[in-house]
Design a protein around this motif. Sequence first.
Motif, PDB file in Angstrom:
ATOM      1  N   GLU A  25       0.784  -1.253   0.147  1.00  0.00           N
ATOM      2  CA  GLU A  25      -0.033   0.074   0.035  1.00  0.00           C
ATOM      3  C   GLU A  25       0.782   1.419   0.165  1.00  0.00           C
ATOM      4  O   GLU A  25       0.669   2.230  -0.702  1.00  0.00           O
ATOM      5  N   ALA A  26       2.021   1.184   0.881  1.00  0.00           N
ATOM      6  CA  ALA A  26       3.042   2.438   0.617  1.00  0.00           C
ATOM      7  C   ALA A  26       3.709   2.548  -0.542  1.00  0.00           C
ATOM      8  O   ALA A  26       3.880   3.843  -0.978  1.00  0.00           O
ATOM      9  N   LEU A  27       4.038   1.395  -1.163  1.00  0.00           N
ATOM     10  CA  LEU A  27       4.648   1.434  -2.555  1.00  0.00           C
ATOM     11  C   LEU A  27       3.750   1.751  -3.615  1.00  0.00           C
ATOM     12  O   LEU A  27       4.283   2.566  -4.648  1.00  0.00           O
ATOM     13  N   PHE A  28       2.522   1.261  -3.561  1.00  0.00           N
ATOM     14  CA  PHE A  28       1.519   1.569  -4.926  1.00  0.00           C
ATOM     15  C   PHE A  28       1.065   2.954  -4.861  1.00  0.00           C
ATOM     16  O   PHE A  28       0.640   3.511  -3.902  1.00  0.00           O
ATOM     17  N   LEU A  85       5.164   3.081  -7.221  1.00  0.00           N
ATOM     18  CA  LEU A  85       5.009   2.070  -8.299  1.00  0.00           C
ATOM     19  C   LEU A  85       3.744   2.675  -8.878  1.00  0.00           C
ATOM     20  O   LEU A  85       2.660   2.701  -8.452  1.00  0.00           O
ATOM     21  N   GLY A  86       3.914   3.094 -10.371  1.00  0.00           N
ATOM     22  CA  GLY A  86       2.706   3.795 -11.038  1.00  0.00           C
ATOM     23  C   GLY A  86       2.020   2.623 -11.826  1.00  0.00           C
ATOM     24  O   GLY A  86       0.753   2.802 -12.072  1.00  0.00           O
ATOM     25  N   SER A  87       2.930   1.867 -12.564  1.00  0.00           N
ATOM     26  CA  SER A  87       2.281   0.515 -13.192  1.00  0.00           C
ATOM     27  C   SER A  87       3.008  -0.911 -13.141  1.00  0.00           C
ATOM     28  O   SER A  87       4.182  -0.652 -13.218  1.00  0.00           O
ATOM     29  N   LEU A  88       2.272  -1.608 -13.028  1.00  0.00           N
ATOM     30  CA  LEU A  88       2.768  -3.188 -13.266  1.00  0.00           C
ATOM     31  C   LEU A  88       1.967  -3.742 -14.477  1.00  0.00           C
ATOM     32  O   LEU A  88       0.787  -3.896 -14.081  1.00  0.00           O
ATOM     33  N   SER A  89       2.672  -4.191 -15.358  1.00  0.00           N
ATOM     34  CA  SER A  89       2.185  -5.194 -16.542  1.00  0.00           C
ATOM     35  C   SER A  89       2.729  -6.169 -16.767  1.00  0.00           C
ATOM     36  O   SER A  89       3.983  -6.205 -17.139  1.00  0.00           O
ATOM     37  N   PHE A  90       1.664  -7.377 -16.788  1.00  0.00           N
ATOM     38  CA  PHE A  90       2.443  -8.606 -17.155  1.00  0.00           C
ATOM     39  C   PHE A  90       2.202  -8.965 -18.627  1.00  0.00           C
ATOM     40  O   PHE A  90       1.035  -8.875 -19.086  1.00  0.00           O
ATOM     41  N   GLY A 131      -6.818  -0.891 -10.692  1.00  0.00           N
ATOM     42  CA  GLY A 131      -6.156   0.281  -9.959  1.00  0.00           C
ATOM     43  C   GLY A 131      -5.739  -0.503  -8.647  1.00  0.00           C
ATOM     44  O   GLY A 131      -5.654  -1.813  -8.484  1.00  0.00           O
ATOM     45  N   LYS A 132      -5.342   0.339  -7.820  1.00  0.00           N
ATOM     46  CA  LYS A 132      -4.294  -0.032  -6.473  1.00  0.00           C
ATOM     47  C   LYS A 132      -5.337  -0.821  -5.493  1.00  0.00           C
ATOM     48  O   LYS A 132      -4.873  -1.792  -5.028  1.00  0.00           O
ATOM     49  N   GLU A 133      -6.476  -0.329  -5.402  1.00  0.00           N
ATOM     50  CA  GLU A 133      -7.347  -0.823  -4.320  1.00  0.00           C
ATOM     51  C   GLU A 133      -7.638  -2.377  -4.616  1.00  0.00           C
ATOM     52  O   GLU A 133      -7.605  -3.363  -3.820  1.00  0.00           O
ATOM     53  N   PRO A 134      -8.228  -2.482  -5.866  1.00  0.00           N
ATOM     54  CA  PRO A 134      -8.354  -4.183  -6.137  1.00  0.00           C
ATOM     55  C   PRO A 134      -7.243  -4.747  -6.295  1.00  0.00           C
ATOM     56  O   PRO A 134      -7.294  -6.031  -5.934  1.00  0.00           O
ATOM     57  N   GLU A 135      -6.098  -4.352  -6.521  1.00  0.00           N
ATOM     58  CA  GLU A 135      -5.018  -5.088  -6.673  1.00  0.00           C
ATOM     59  C   GLU A 135      -4.447  -5.673  -5.077  1.00  0.00           C
ATOM     60  O   GLU A 135      -4.215  -6.677  -4.825  1.00  0.00           O
ATOM     61  N   ILE A 136      -4.548  -4.521  -4.278  1.00  0.00           N
ATOM     62  CA  ILE A 136      -4.347  -4.844  -3.102  1.00  0.00           C
ATOM     63  C   ILE A 136      -5.542  -5.897  -2.146  1.00  0.00           C
ATOM     64  O   ILE A 136      -4.864  -6.723  -1.530  1.00  0.00           O
ATOM     65  N   SER A 169      -1.813   4.077  -9.508  1.00  0.00           N
ATOM     66  CA  SER A 169      -1.127   3.223 -10.197  1.00  0.00           C
ATOM     67  C   SER A 169      -2.507   2.215 -10.901  1.00  0.00           C
ATOM     68  O   SER A 169      -3.433   2.028 -10.672  1.00  0.00           O
ATOM     69  N   ALA A 170      -1.875   1.725 -11.995  1.00  0.00           N
ATOM     70  CA  ALA A 170      -2.505   0.683 -12.882  1.00  0.00           C
ATOM     71  C   ALA A 170      -1.708  -0.687 -12.924  1.00  0.00           C
ATOM     72  O   ALA A 170      -0.658  -0.687 -12.860  1.00  0.00           O
ATOM     73  N   PHE A 171      -2.730  -1.766 -12.900  1.00  0.00           N
ATOM     74  CA  PHE A 171      -2.009  -3.059 -13.114  1.00  0.00           C
ATOM     75  C   PHE A 171      -2.690  -3.887 -13.867  1.00  0.00           C
ATOM     76  O   PHE A 171      -4.097  -3.824 -14.309  1.00  0.00           O
ATOM     77  N   VAL A 172      -1.832  -4.436 -14.988  1.00  0.00           N
ATOM     78  CA  VAL A 172      -2.512  -5.144 -16.144  1.00  0.00           C
ATOM     79  C   VAL A 172      -1.906  -6.615 -15.879  1.00  0.00           C
ATOM     80  O   VAL A 172      -0.835  -6.824 -15.793  1.00  0.00           O
TER      81      VAL A 172
END
Length: 147
Positions: free
Chosen positions: A49-52, A134-139, A66-71, A56-59
């Motif tokens: 939570e502190a890093l994201f 962390l602004g974005s993390l994409s796989f 976004g952040k909350e769903p990823e957490i 932020s966006a997660f793909v």
Amino acid sequence: MKTLITGLILILLSVHGSSAQTPDREREIIDLSKAKWQWMSDKNVEKLEALFHEKSAFVHMGGSWGKEPEINIIKSGGIWYKKADIHEVSVNIIGSTAILLNNITLIAEVGGNEVTNPFMVTEVYIYEDGDWKLGSLSFTKLLTRGE
């Protein structure tokens, strides 16, 4: 005199810009990324939570959010990032933005099933208020022979 001052300012700016991507800053991003993989494996949502970044966006292969769903996914175990075997890593720093590419094999548990996938993971970090976020993390799933 005005020309001299303008010239000195331009020289200082160019020297500052060329030193932005130092081995120390690259190492800092690589170490932060490695820590992030460990925090994801440990389901350490407090650190994440502190890093994201708030925006932020997660793909993922199954969608983006976004952040909350990823957490929430990490906290609930919807995706458990068990182990990221990192094969190659590269970092490009552009101003206050760092782009890290990880070639990994990810062992994860998704919906109760263990899966192993080769990915190129793009991580975008933004330096803001004295910290990297962390602004974005994409796989991106990599094709292997036979696929």
